[in-house]
Design a protein around this motif. Structure first.
Motif, PDB file in Angstrom:
ATOM      1  N   GLU A   1       0.935  -0.973   0.064  1.00  0.00           N
ATOM      2  CA  GLU A   1      -0.124   0.276   0.280  1.00  0.00           C
ATOM      3  C   GLU A   1       0.783   1.191   0.052  1.00  0.00           C
ATOM      4  OE1 GLU A   1      -3.214   0.705   0.106  1.00  0.00           O
ATOM      5  OE2 GLU A   1      -3.883  -1.068   0.593  1.00  0.00           O
TER       6      GLU A   1
ATOM      7  N   ASP B   1      -0.742  -8.496   7.139  1.00  0.00           N
ATOM      8  CA  ASP B   1       0.053  -7.154   7.403  1.00  0.00           C
ATOM      9  C   ASP B   1      -0.064  -6.799   8.727  1.00  0.00           C
ATOM     10  OD1 ASP B   1       1.037  -4.768   7.606  1.00  0.00           O
ATOM     11  OD2 ASP B   1      -0.710  -3.591   6.692  1.00  0.00           O
TER      12      ASP B   1
ATOM     13  N   PHE C   1      -4.925  -5.652   5.128  1.00  0.00           N
ATOM     14  CA  PHE C   1      -3.837  -4.686   5.077  1.00  0.00           C
ATOM     15  C   PHE C   1      -4.294  -3.519   5.792  1.00  0.00           C
ATOM     16  CE2 PHE C   1      -0.126  -4.324   2.705  1.00  0.00           C
ATOM     17  CZ  PHE C   1       0.329  -5.643   2.304  1.00  0.00           C
TER      18      PHE C   1
END
Ligand code: AMP
Length: 302
Positions: free
Chosen positions: A21, A229, A274
Motif C-alpha cells: 500500500e 499485514d 492490510f
C-alpha cells in the motif's frame, strides 16, 4: 470510564510478502482508538496536516471517538514507511517523516483532563509527558508504548516520562534494548526500577507476556491461517487491553489478565488484512466469539 490516547495519526506506506500500500491511513493512535472504541469512549489527542481530509476523518465517524483533541496544522501529516521480511516478525523502517508532529504542542480540551485511563502511544516522550502533566486528577492507570526510534534518540526524556507511568507496553526487542538485559524477566526487574510497576511485552506470533512484581501471565497469539499485514497489531492490542480495562473500571490481577486476552484478540483481527481494513468492519459480536474461542484454546484440566 474515560480513556485518553495521545499518539500518531499517520499515512503509512507498507510492503509485506502479500502486497503493498503506498499511502494508507494509519498511526498508533488511529489503530488504538478504533480498537478501544468497541469498549468505551476514546478521547483522541493527535495532530494532522492539510493532506488529512474529511474522507480520512470519516474512519472515526460512527464510533465512540471524541475528536476534540485532533489538531489541524499547516504542513503534512506524519508519514511512516516500512517493509516486512518474509517471516513477518521483522521489519525495516524505510522512512519516518515527523512533519506536523515536529512542532506539536498538545493541549488537552478541558473535558479530557480528568480521563481515568491514559495511553501514551508511541510518540516523542516529551509530548507524552506534556500530556500526562495536563491531567488534573491522578489517573487509575497511565500506560506507555515506545520504540527503538525514541529509545535511541531521546533516552533521557524517555526515562523522565517513565518515572510517571504505571505500565509499560513494548515488544521484546525494545524490552531488551531499554534494559540492556537479554532475559525478559531480568529485563522486567530493571524496568521496574525506572518507574512502571507492570510490564507488558508484545511478542508478535509468540503472544504476549505480562510481568508484575509478584506474578507473570502469558497469552498466546490467536492462531490464524493467514496474516497479511502486522502493521498496527501492537497498537490494536493496546486498544483492546486499555479499552477493556476502562470498562472494567478497576485495575487488579483479574482485570489485567482479561485485558491481555482482549488485547490479543483485537490484535489478531488487525493482521488479517492490510492497514485498518479488517478493523473497519469488525463487530463487537466477532470480538466476543473470538474471546470465547480463546478461552477454549487456553484452558485445560489439572
Ligand atoms: P506497530 O505496527 O504497532 O508498531 O504500529 C505501526 C504504526 O505506528 C504505523 O501506523 C505508523 O504510522 C506508526 N509509527 C511508526 N513509527 C512511529 C514513530 N516513530 N512515532 C509515532 N508513530 C510511529
Amino acid at each position: 470510564m474515560s480513556l485518553l490516547v495521545v499518539g500518531s495519526v499517520a499515512f503509512d506506506a507498507i510492503e509485506t510478502p502479500f502486497g503493498r500500500e503506498d499511502r494508507t491511513l494509519g498511526g498508533a493512535a488511529t489503530y488504538f482508538a478504533i480498537a478501544a472504541s468497541h469498549f468505551t469512549k476514546v478521547n483522541l489527542v493527535a495532530i494532522v496536516g492539510e493532506d488529512f481530509n474529511s474522507e480520512h476523518e470519516s474512519v472515526f465517524h460512527g464510533r465512540a471517538v471524541d475528536l476534540a483533541g485532533l489538531e489541524r496544522a499547516p504542513g503534512k501529516t506524519f508519514f511512516w514507511s516500512g517493509k516486512y521480511h518474509d517471516n513477518l516478525n521483522d521489519r525495516t523502517t524505510l522512512a519516518t517523516d515527523l512533519n506536523v508532529f515536529a512542532k506539536f504542542k498538545p493541549r488537552l480540551p478541558e473535558t479530557f483532563r480528568s480521563s481515568k485511563f491514559v495511553f501514551l502511544a508511541n510518540i516523542d516522550p516529551t509530548l507524552q509527558l506534556s500530556v500526562l502533566k495536563q491531567i488534573t486528577v491522578r489517573p487509575k492507570l497511565a500506560a506507555l508504548d515506545t520504540m527503538n526510534y525514541w529509545i535511541e534518540r531521546t533516552p533521557d526524556e524517555l526515562r523522565e516520562t517513565l518515572r510517571h507511568t504505571d505500565l509499560l507496553m513494548i515488544n521484546d526487542s525494545e524490552t531488551r534494548q531499554l534494559s540492556n538485559e537479554h532475559n525478559l524477566l531480568r529485563a522486567a526487574k530493571h524496568i521496574f526500577k525506572l518507574g512502571p510497576r507492570t510490564l507488558v511485552i508484545k511478542r508478535g506470533e509468540h503472544g504476549a507476556m505480562m510481568v508484575h512484581n509478584q506474578w507473570v501471565f502469558s497469552v498466546p497469539s490467536f492462531p490464524l491461517e493467514e496474516i497479511h499485514d502486522p502493521t498496527g497489531a501492537g497498537d490494536t492490542f493496546a486498544g483492546g487491553f486499555m479499552g477493556y480495562l476502562a470498562t472494567a473500571g478497576r485495575v487488579n490481577g483479574d482485570t489485567l489478565r482479561r485485558a491481555m486476552v482482549y488485547g490479543s484478540v483485537l490484535g489478531s483481527f488487525a493482521v488479517e488484512k492490510f492497514g485498518l481494513k479488517r478493523l473497519l468492519t469488525l463487530k463487537r459480536s466477532e470480538i466476543t466469539n473470538r474471546v470465547r474461542h480463546f478461552h477454549k484454546l487456553t484452558s485445560f484440566k489439572l
